[in-house]
Each structure stands twice: as C-alpha cells, then as structure tokens.
Design a protein around this motif. Structure first.
Motif, PDB file in Angstrom:
ATOM      1  N   ASP A  31      -8.769  75.808 -23.800  1.00 44.38           N
ATOM      2  CA  ASP A  31     -10.425  75.448 -24.639  1.00 44.38           C
ATOM      3  C   ASP A  31     -11.772  76.797 -24.794  1.00 44.38           C
ATOM      4  N   ARG A  32     -11.040  77.322 -24.402  1.00 47.29           N
ATOM      5  CA  ARG A  32     -12.152  78.534 -24.281  1.00 47.29           C
ATOM      6  C   ARG A  32     -11.795  80.128 -25.134  1.00 47.29           C
ATOM      7  N   LEU A  33      -9.857  79.614 -25.266  1.00 50.42           N
ATOM      8  CA  LEU A  33      -9.557  80.023 -26.125  1.00 50.42           C
ATOM      9  C   LEU A  33      -9.525  80.120 -27.447  1.00 50.42           C
ATOM     10  N   GLU A  34      -9.457  79.057 -27.181  1.00 46.66           N
ATOM     11  CA  GLU A  34      -9.635  78.314 -29.514  1.00 46.66           C
ATOM     12  C   GLU A  34     -11.199  78.705 -29.436  1.00 46.66           C
ATOM     13  N   GLN A  35     -12.276  78.494 -28.784  1.00 43.66           N
ATOM     14  CA  GLN A  35     -13.599  78.328 -29.083  1.00 43.66           C
ATOM     15  C   GLN A  35     -13.964  80.330 -29.228  1.00 43.66           C
ATOM     16  N   ASN A  36     -13.333  80.832 -28.602  1.00 37.57           N
ATOM     17  CA  ASN A  36     -13.816  82.237 -28.645  1.00 37.57           C
ATOM     18  C   ASN A  36     -13.207  82.777 -30.296  1.00 37.57           C
ATOM     19  N   LEU A  37     -14.064  82.508 -30.858  1.00 35.46           N
ATOM     20  CA  LEU A  37     -14.343  82.828 -32.026  1.00 35.46           C
ATOM     21  C   LEU A  37     -14.293  84.763 -32.277  1.00 35.46           C
ATOM     22  N   ASP A  38     -15.033  85.138 -31.300  1.00 33.97           N
ATOM     23  CA  ASP A  38     -15.056  87.020 -31.177  1.00 33.97           C
ATOM     24  C   ASP A  38     -13.393  87.724 -30.405  1.00 33.97           C
ATOM     25  N   ASP A  39     -12.314  86.718 -30.268  1.00 32.68           N
ATOM     26  CA  ASP A  39     -11.365  87.493 -29.975  1.00 32.68           C
ATOM     27  C   ASP A  39     -11.332  88.183 -28.942  1.00 32.68           C
ATOM     28  N   ASP A  40     -12.490  88.283 -28.034  1.00 34.24           N
ATOM     29  CA  ASP A  40     -12.386  89.115 -26.587  1.00 34.24           C
ATOM     30  C   ASP A  40     -12.580  88.637 -25.885  1.00 34.24           C
ATOM     31  N   ALA A  41     -12.026  87.369 -25.717  1.00 36.06           N
ATOM     32  CA  ALA A  41     -11.472  86.501 -23.983  1.00 36.06           C
ATOM     33  C   ALA A  41     -10.333  87.547 -23.200  1.00 36.06           C
ATOM     34  N   ILE A  42     -10.503  87.376 -22.194  1.00 36.14           N
ATOM     35  CA  ILE A  42      -9.041  87.916 -21.492  1.00 36.14           C
ATOM     36  C   ILE A  42      -9.144  86.596 -20.003  1.00 36.14           C
ATOM     37  N   TYR A  43      -7.928  85.777 -20.087  1.00 40.33           N
ATOM     38  CA  TYR A  43      -7.477  85.270 -19.494  1.00 40.33           C
ATOM     39  C   TYR A  43      -5.846  84.848 -19.004  1.00 40.33           C
ATOM     40  N   LEU A  44      -5.932  84.727 -17.459  1.00 44.53           N
ATOM     41  CA  LEU A  44      -4.336  85.160 -16.732  1.00 44.53           C
ATOM     42  C   LEU A  44      -4.455  84.235 -15.464  1.00 44.53           C
ATOM     43  N   VAL A  45      -3.287  83.389 -15.132  1.00 39.24           N
ATOM     44  CA  VAL A  45      -3.896  82.368 -13.851  1.00 39.24           C
ATOM     45  C   VAL A  45      -2.266  82.783 -13.380  1.00 39.24           C
ATOM     46  N   ILE A  46      -2.075  83.433 -12.335  1.00 38.59           N
ATOM     47  CA  ILE A  46      -0.431  83.728 -11.920  1.00 38.59           C
ATOM     48  C   ILE A  46      -0.831  82.852 -10.563  1.00 38.59           C
ATOM     49  N   ASP A  47       0.863  82.277  -9.407  1.00 37.85           N
ATOM     50  CA  ASP A  47       1.215  81.416  -8.768  1.00 37.85           C
ATOM     51  C   ASP A  47       0.938  83.171  -7.828  1.00 37.85           C
ATOM     52  N   PRO A  48       1.260  82.460  -6.684  1.00 37.14           N
ATOM     53  CA  PRO A  48       1.257  83.776  -4.916  1.00 37.14           C
ATOM     54  C   PRO A  48       3.003  84.238  -5.672  1.00 37.14           C
ATOM     55  N   GLN A  49       3.454  83.931  -6.238  1.00 30.76           N
ATOM     56  CA  GLN A  49       4.602  84.788  -6.463  1.00 30.76           C
ATOM     57  C   GLN A  49       4.739  85.806  -7.510  1.00 30.76           C
ATOM     58  N   GLY A  50       3.315  85.944  -8.238  1.00 29.22           N
ATOM     59  CA  GLY A  50       3.064  87.116  -9.112  1.00 29.22           C
ATOM     60  C   GLY A  50       3.218  86.421 -10.647  1.00 29.22           C
ATOM     61  N   ASN A  51       3.962  85.118 -10.388  1.00 27.77           N
ATOM     62  CA  ASN A  51       4.230  84.583 -12.764  1.00 27.77           C
ATOM     63  C   ASN A  51       3.272  84.118 -13.371  1.00 27.77           C
ATOM     64  N   TYR A  52       3.722  84.382 -14.493  1.00 30.50           N
ATOM     65  CA  TYR A  52       2.814  83.771 -15.435  1.00 30.50           C
ATOM     66  C   TYR A  52       3.068  82.361 -15.038  1.00 30.50           C
ATOM     67  N   LEU A  53       1.405  81.942 -15.607  1.00 28.47           N
ATOM     68  CA  LEU A  53       1.276  79.942 -15.727  1.00 28.47           C
ATOM     69  C   LEU A  53       0.092  79.944 -16.692  1.00 28.47           C
ATOM     70  N   THR A  54      -0.800  80.429 -17.229  1.00 31.54           N
ATOM     71  CA  THR A  54      -1.455  80.016 -18.048  1.00 31.54           C
ATOM     72  C   THR A  54      -2.181  81.613 -18.686  1.00 31.54           C
ATOM     73  N   GLY A  55      -2.884  81.827 -19.764  1.00 27.81           N
ATOM     74  CA  GLY A  55      -3.464  83.086 -20.476  1.00 27.81           C
ATOM     75  C   GLY A  55      -3.241  83.650 -21.284  1.00 27.81           C
ATOM     76  N   ASN A  56      -3.983  84.424 -21.903  1.00 28.88           N
ATOM     77  CA  ASN A  56      -3.705  85.509 -23.340  1.00 28.88           C
ATOM     78  C   ASN A  56      -3.524  86.428 -22.866  1.00 28.88           C
ATOM     79  N   VAL A  57      -2.347  87.051 -21.618  1.00 32.82           N
ATOM     80  CA  VAL A  57      -2.253  88.206 -20.421  1.00 32.82           C
ATOM     81  C   VAL A  57      -0.986  88.158 -20.038  1.00 32.82           C
ATOM     82  N   SER A  58       0.297  88.410 -20.276  1.00 30.80           N
ATOM     83  CA  SER A  58       1.859  88.623 -20.418  1.00 30.80           C
ATOM     84  C   SER A  58       1.591  88.579 -19.161  1.00 30.80           C
ATOM     85  N   ALA A  59       1.130  89.728 -17.847  1.00 28.12           N
ATOM     86  CA  ALA A  59       1.210  89.645 -16.746  1.00 28.12           C
ATOM     87  C   ALA A  59       0.450  90.173 -16.401  1.00 28.12           C
TER      88      ALA A  59
END
Length: 534
Positions: A94-122
């Motif tokens: 929701d926050r990425l869709e509402q970010n009109l300036d397209d400057d927000a960066i989010y990333l969530v990873i699990d304990p093994q370092g795997n990608y879960l959600t966000g707009n950054v790949s690693a």
C-alpha cells in the motif's frame, strides 16, 4: 684603460632603489589598511553567514529524511506485531502504491536472508548493523542516485514461533532515495558560491569607497593644516552640513583653529600693550635719572629723582609679576593648593583691607553674606580675585556711592543646594555705582591691558579683571559683567565641590542664608547707616 674602468663601475651606481620604496609606501597608507580591513571583515562575515545557512539547510534536510524513515519503521513494526508477515507485506505494498515521489525503499527478509517483500531484490551486503545509517549508491529507472538506508530487527511474534523474543531473525530495511536532496545540495552550494562572489565584489567596492572617503577627509585636514602652517590663518575645514562624524571632526578642528587665532591675537595684543604701557614709565625713569645726573645740585635732589625712578620701575616690575601670575594660574600650577575653607572670613578680610580706602573716598561698603560659606579652592587666589574686584569698584565709584559685595549658594531646587552631580554653585558679585561700561567695553574688559576710554586717565595696568578671569577659570567657574544702572556688576559663578557641601551640611549654621538680611562692614564708617541690600 681608465675609461673602461669607469664604464664597468657605472652600472653598479645606477641601480634604482626608489621605485621599491614607492611600492611599499602605498602599504603604509592608513586609509588603505583601514579599507582592506573593512573589506576583509565584510567578506569573512559573509562567508561565515552563508556557511551557516548551507550547514543549517543541509542538516535540516538530512534530519527530515531520518525522521521520516524512523517514523515509517515504527509504523511497519506495529503492523508486524499486529498481523505478522501478511499484514506487513500488505502495508508495504500500500505504501509503495501511494508513494508518488517513488523514493521509498522497503525490504523484508527471513532469518536465512531470503526475499519476502519489498521493492529491493536483495539485502545490501554493506548494511551489516541495525544501529547506524548507510548512504549507498542506488539505481532506479536507469538513473544512478544515492539512497539513505537503515536496518531494523523485527521482534518475535506468535506467527514466527518467537513470541517474547526481541529478535525474531526477520529483518526490515527502510530507506529513501536522496537523489533530489543531492541535487538540492549542489544547487544550494552553487547559489551560495555565486552569492559569495557577489558579496566579495561588494566588499571590494565598499573598501574602495571607504578608502576614497577616508583619503579625502585626511587630505582635507592635511591641506588646511598645511595652509595654516604656511601662514594662512583664515583657512577652515569645510562642513558638509549633515551633522555626521566628519562634520563633528571638522567643527572640532575649526574650533581649535579659532582658539589658536584668538590666542595668537591675544599674544600680539599683549606684546603691543606691553611695549606701549611700559615704554612710558621706563622712559620717564630714564628722563628723571638723566635730568638728575645733569642738573641735580644737592644730594636731596639726586635722591628724590632716584626714588621717583625706582617707583616707576617698581610699577614695571609689578606689571611683569602680574603677567607671570596670570600665566601660572592659566597653566593650572596652583591646583595643588586647593582645600576646603570658609569663604566668609576671606571676604570680610578683603573688605577690612579696603575699608580705609573706601572711607577716604567717601564710599560705603555693604556686605550681604551668610553666616558661613564653605568652598573648595585656592584661598589666596580667591582673595586676590575679590580684592581686584573691590579695587576696581572703589576706584570708579563716585563719592557718596556704595559698593555691594554679595555671596550665597544657589539653590538647584527648592530647599536643595546640590545638583544631580552632587556639586553646588556659588554666586559671588561686586557691584558699584560708578561710571559703568558700554556693551562693547564689557565684552573686552577681561583682555589683558584693555582699558576703556573712560578709564584712560585712571591709575592701573588693565590686568585686574584678566587675573580675575584666570582665577575663575582655574576653579571651573564663569565670569559675567553686567550694568548696575548706574555702575557695573562683576558676577562670578563658581562650582562648589561635593565635599564642601557635605561639610556645610554638617554645620547647620553654614548653609543657612537668611533672606533680606543686610550685613554691613564690621568697621564703622560714615555711610554704614545709609546702606542696605535686600
């Protein structure tokens, strides 16, 4: 051979040294140093001011980004605690869709370092700690920029089977693309640099202007003083008329020049007066001695001629002693003799001294004095001034006239003798009923050797009032001549020191002056019963 030696040594003596001195002479200019100091201070102050503006603006932008990232991270942590990973992932989307300036960066990873959600790949390899900020290069939409990042450890929850633990092993990365902030920083830096260049040019222009104004003022003073040094005493500093500091300096210099001219005129007049007034008694003494040497037939005639010549020479000596005494008084050499004393006995002593002379001329002396009057000054000089005033008053008063002597402390306010500074003012005056003086003569009466036309045939040297004025100025007072209709009044306004007033207050009888009380001279004479002063 001799000519060749001369040709070889000539260049050694022709080496110029004056141009080097002329180059350094400009740096010894006070106006140049002053203008350079002004320009340097102006430029440095502007640099400090603009640096403070740059630092404050950039710091504000950085603090604003950090505050936004921390607030965003707290909100996401709350969503994580409420619903776990699904709720957190929906919130991030929701926050990425509402970010009109397209400057927000989010990333969530699990304990093994795997990608879960966000707009950054690693997870960035350089983000190793969760207690510091990172500025890393970022590529978004094919454009390279800079991102400010911060990592967070997500607390344990029931969904992750880590409830009650501070670190569930899941990590959250929140950041902002600060490419716009970098552009703004460069733009602000360029603007401030150009502003500094403009301010520096203004400082240089102001320094040149100050240099010209300062140099013009100094040159004006130099031209005026140089003209006066060459004998042109009529030159004065020009006034602009706006009352600024330059006008104040010009007025002070002009006042000084006027005083110098007056002093030089006074010296010239004194020299002329000495040559005129002393020529007669010296010539008379020479004639008497010469006549006695040629025609005296007895020792008595010779002795009489010598005594008359000695009398004339004594008058010459008295004039020079009076001039020397006036010079000493004007130089302030008698200030060491200042002390607090009662002025009333001094005035009575002078009146007693002139009582016989006044009685001989049929003149009454009337004293209007308080019981006691303390004063701080030179006792003998004040006595001399009053004696000179009484001598003139008796000398020019007609038979049957009255000479009035008055002295009292002036009230600065009803019932108060001391002014705001703690000092008081003494009013002392001597009035006669004689021939008086015209306004023009009163304006020149205190000049040395000046004698009014009406007093040309009266004995005297014309130094009495000059000495009175010198004594009054030594005590910081003022002297004023006015018409008594008929006659003349010489008034003295002398400041009374606070110590003298304090001593007068300690003695209740000293500061009390009974109004409308007339005190006549203690010695009886034929006019006392007819004289009164209100």
């Amino acid at each position: 051979m001799p000519p060749s030696r001369v040709a070889m040594t000539t260049p050694a003596f022709s080496t110029p040294t004056l141009p080097r001195r002329s180059r350094w002479r400009a740096w010894r200019s006070a106006s140049l140093r002053f203008s350079l100091a002004y320009g340097t201070m102006f430029a440095l102050s502007s640099i400090l001011f603009m640096s403070f503006m740059w630092w404050g603006t950039i710091g504000f932008l950085e603090r604003q980004v950090e505050t936004a990232i921390n607030a965003d991270a707290r909100g996401l942590a709350e969503r994580w605690m409420m619903g776990g990973l699904p709720t957190l992932a929906l919130t991030i989307e929701d926050r990425l869709e509402q970010n009109l300036d397209d400057d927000a960066i989010y990333l969530v990873i699990d304990p093994q370092g795997n990608y879960l959600t966000g707009n950054v790949s690693a997870w960035p390899a350089r983000v190793e700690h969760t207690d510091r900020w990172y500025n890393l290069p970022d590529t978004r939409a094919g454009l390279r920029g800079m991102a400010q990042l911060h990592g967070y450890n997500l607390p344990g929850t029931a969904q992750t089977h880590t409830e009650g633990q501070l670190d569930s092993g899941y990590r959250l990365l929140v950041g902002r693309d600060v490419r716009a902030r970098g552009i703004l920083r460069h733009l602000l830096t360029d603007s401030l640099l150009w502003a500094w260049v403009m301010v520096t040019l203004l400082a240089i222009s102001g320094a040149v202007l100050v240099h010209r104004i300062f140099r013009r003022m100094v040159k004006t003073v130099a031209r005026t003083t140089s003209a006066i040094a060459h004998g042109d005493l009529s030159r004065r500093m020009p006034l602009v008329g706006n009352g600024d500091e330059m006008d104040q300096v010009a007025e002070a210099i002009n006042e000084m020049l006027d005083r110098i001219v007056r002093l030089m005129d006074g010296v010239r007049q004194v020299s002329n007066a000495i040559a005129h007034d002393l020529r007669t008694p010296i010539a008379r003494a020479r004639t008497q001695l010469e006549d006695a040497a040629l025609h005296a037939s007895t020792p008595d005639e010779l002795r009489g001629a010598i005594e008359r010549a000695v009398g004339d020479l004594d008058n010459v000596t008295a004039v020079f002693e009076a001039l020397l005494r006036i010079a000493q008084i004007e130089a302030g050499a008698r200030r060491s003799a200042f002390m607090t004393f009662d002025l009333v006995p001094v005035l009575r002593d002078v009146a007693d001294l002139y009582e016989a002379v006044a009685e001989e001329h049929g003149i009454a002396l009337a004293l209007d004095l308080p019981a006691r009057l303390f004063f701080y000054g030179d006792r003998s000089l004040v006595q001399q001034a009053v004696a000179n005033m009484l001598d003139n008053a008796i000398k020019f008063s007609p038979p049957g006239g009255t000479v009035f002597v008055r002295a009292q402390l002036r009230e600065s306010a009803p019932g108060r003798l001391a002014g705001p500074t703690g000092e008081g003012m003494l009013d002392l005056s001597v009035s006669d009923e004689g021939i008086g003086m015209s306004e023009a003569d009163m304006a020149r009466a205190t000049e040395r050797f000046f004698r009014a036309e009406k007093a040309r045939h009266t004995p005297g040297s014309g130094l009495g009032l000059s000495m009175v004025r010198a004594i009054v100025q030594l005590h910081g007072g003022q002297m004023h001549l006015s018409s008594h209709a008929p006659g003349l009044t010489v008034s003295l306004a002398l400041p009374v020191a606070a110590s003298a007033l304090a001593k007068a207050e300690e003695d209740p009888s000293s500061s009390t002056h009974i109004p409308d009380m007339t005190q006549t001279s203690p010695l009886p004479h034929q006019h006392d019963t007819n004289s009164s002063v209100e």
